[in-house]
Design an enzyme around this catalytic site. Structure first.
Site, PDB file in Angstrom:
ATOM      1  N   CYS A  42       0.854  -1.196   0.000  1.00  0.00           N
ATOM      2  CA  CYS A  42       0.000   0.000   0.000  1.00  0.00           C
ATOM      3  C   CYS A  42       0.889   1.246   0.000  1.00  0.00           C
ATOM      4  O   CYS A  42       1.987   1.247   0.531  1.00  0.00           O
ATOM      5  CB  CYS A  42      -0.907   0.002   1.229  1.00  0.00           C
ATOM      6  SG  CYS A  42      -2.070   1.394   1.233  1.00  0.00           S
ATOM      7  N   ASP A  44       0.442   3.762   1.669  1.00  0.00           N
ATOM      8  CA  ASP A  44       0.407   4.342   3.022  1.00  0.00           C
ATOM      9  C   ASP A  44       1.833   4.573   3.552  1.00  0.00           C
ATOM     10  O   ASP A  44       2.663   3.659   3.528  1.00  0.00           O
ATOM     11  CB  ASP A  44      -0.368   3.388   3.949  1.00  0.00           C
ATOM     12  CG  ASP A  44      -0.710   4.030   5.273  1.00  0.00           C
ATOM     13  OD1 ASP A  44       0.210   4.514   5.972  1.00  0.00           O
ATOM     14  OD2 ASP A  44      -1.901   4.056   5.628  1.00  0.00           O
ATOM     15  N   ARG A  46       2.989   4.647   6.331  1.00  0.00           N
ATOM     16  CA  ARG A  46       3.383   3.884   7.523  1.00  0.00           C
ATOM     17  C   ARG A  46       3.832   2.463   7.198  1.00  0.00           C
ATOM     18  O   ARG A  46       4.157   1.704   8.100  1.00  0.00           O
ATOM     19  CB  ARG A  46       2.203   3.842   8.513  1.00  0.00           C
ATOM     20  CG  ARG A  46       1.765   5.217   8.996  1.00  0.00           C
ATOM     21  CD  ARG A  46       0.421   5.156   9.676  1.00  0.00           C
ATOM     22  NE  ARG A  46      -0.639   4.739   8.753  1.00  0.00           N
ATOM     23  CZ  ARG A  46      -1.906   4.522   9.112  1.00  0.00           C
ATOM     24  NH1 ARG A  46      -2.263   4.678  10.380  1.00  0.00           N
ATOM     25  NH2 ARG A  46      -2.796   4.161   8.216  1.00  0.00           N
ATOM     26  N   HIS A  98      -2.374  -3.882   5.166  1.00  0.00           N
ATOM     27  CA  HIS A  98      -2.164  -3.461   6.563  1.00  0.00           C
ATOM     28  C   HIS A  98      -3.494  -3.099   7.206  1.00  0.00           C
ATOM     29  O   HIS A  98      -4.412  -2.598   6.539  1.00  0.00           O
ATOM     30  CB  HIS A  98      -1.202  -2.273   6.625  1.00  0.00           C
ATOM     31  CG  HIS A  98      -1.737  -1.036   5.972  1.00  0.00           C
ATOM     32  ND1 HIS A  98      -2.272   0.010   6.695  1.00  0.00           N
ATOM     33  CD2 HIS A  98      -1.850  -0.675   4.669  1.00  0.00           C
ATOM     34  CE1 HIS A  98      -2.677   0.948   5.862  1.00  0.00           C
ATOM     35  NE2 HIS A  98      -2.446   0.563   4.626  1.00  0.00           N
ATOM     36  N   CYS A 101      -6.160   0.318   6.877  1.00  0.00           N
ATOM     37  CA  CYS A 101      -5.936   0.800   5.506  1.00  0.00           C
ATOM     38  C   CYS A 101      -7.062   1.755   5.089  1.00  0.00           C
ATOM     39  O   CYS A 101      -8.239   1.377   5.059  1.00  0.00           O
ATOM     40  CB  CYS A 101      -5.856  -0.376   4.537  1.00  0.00           C
ATOM     41  SG  CYS A 101      -5.486   0.138   2.843  1.00  0.00           S
TER      42      CYS A 101
END
Ligand code: CO
Length: 216
Positions: A42, A44, A46, A98, A101
């Site tokens: 992803c 993302d 993080r 994750h 998400c």
């Protein structure tokens, strides 16, 4: 200091540190790459592939998009996949989703997000396939979302097996393992959800007549 300048300064410090720890590191890196892993994760911020797996530059070939999707019409993903499999000859492909998400959560809801609707539609299709299982998994919405994240990772990993690229590699005897992982942001740990090593569990309709040694 402007925010972007911080990155340039940190880059300088990082390069110096690498050179001190491992003289010749960048000279070696410049000669080419031979990563053993393809990471599909992803976007993302993080969930950075190298950091959470404690790997270095040169070890992981990376593709990231919203909600770590393997969409069979996505030329970007397919180009990365083909290059990783047929040229780099990676041995492992990791689809890493994750918990928490935002893409999966948005697909779970009804917001009209413009262009994003079209991307999220692929995730909504996963929901429709597994709606009963997700609803029955818990009365708690966060837990249902976690289940949705897990099932999405499993579907995307299976989507890799549906490509002629992966099927060709298997037919040619190229050892290629497909992993579906979920990263738990709250613990920093990866949970292994699915491992696919052959087309045993692939629906017959997705299997191509693959000839050995043919161009991908
Ligand atoms: Co995400």
């Amino acid at each position: 200091m402007e925010l972007h300048k911080r990155l340039i300064l940190q880059n300088k410090a990082w390069a110096e540190e690498q050179n001190e720890k491992n003289p010749g590191f960048f000279e070696d890196l410049a000669t080419g790459q031979s990563p053993k892993y393809l990471w599909i994760g992803c976007s993302d911020s993080r969930v950075p592939a190298n950091e959470i797996t404690d790997t270095h530059a040169g070890e992981v070939f990376v593709h990231r998009n919203i909600a770590n999707m393997v969409v069979h019409t996505d030329l970007n993903l397919l180009s990365v996949l083909q290059y990783a499999v047929s040229v780099l000859k990676v041995e492992h492909i990791i689809v890493c989703g994750h918990y928490g998400c935002g893409g999966v959560k948005a697909a779970f809801e009804h917001g009209n997000l413009g262009l994003l609707n079209k991307w999220l539609r692929n995730i909504k299709d996963v929901y429709r396939l597994h709606e009963a299982e997700i609803k029955e998994s818990s009365s708690d919405e966060e837990e249902r979302l976690n289940k949705f994240v897990e099932l999405n990772v499993e579907e995307q990993t299976m989507n890799l097996a549906k490509t002629s690229i992966v099927q060709q590699a298997w037919a040619d005897g190229h050892r290629l393992m497909l992993h579906g992982w979920v990263f738990d942001i709250s613990s920093g740990l990866v949970i292994e959800k699915v491992l696919i090593e052959d087309d045993k569990n692939l629906d017959d309709i997705y299997k191509y007549d693959i000839e050995k040694g043919v161009q991908y």
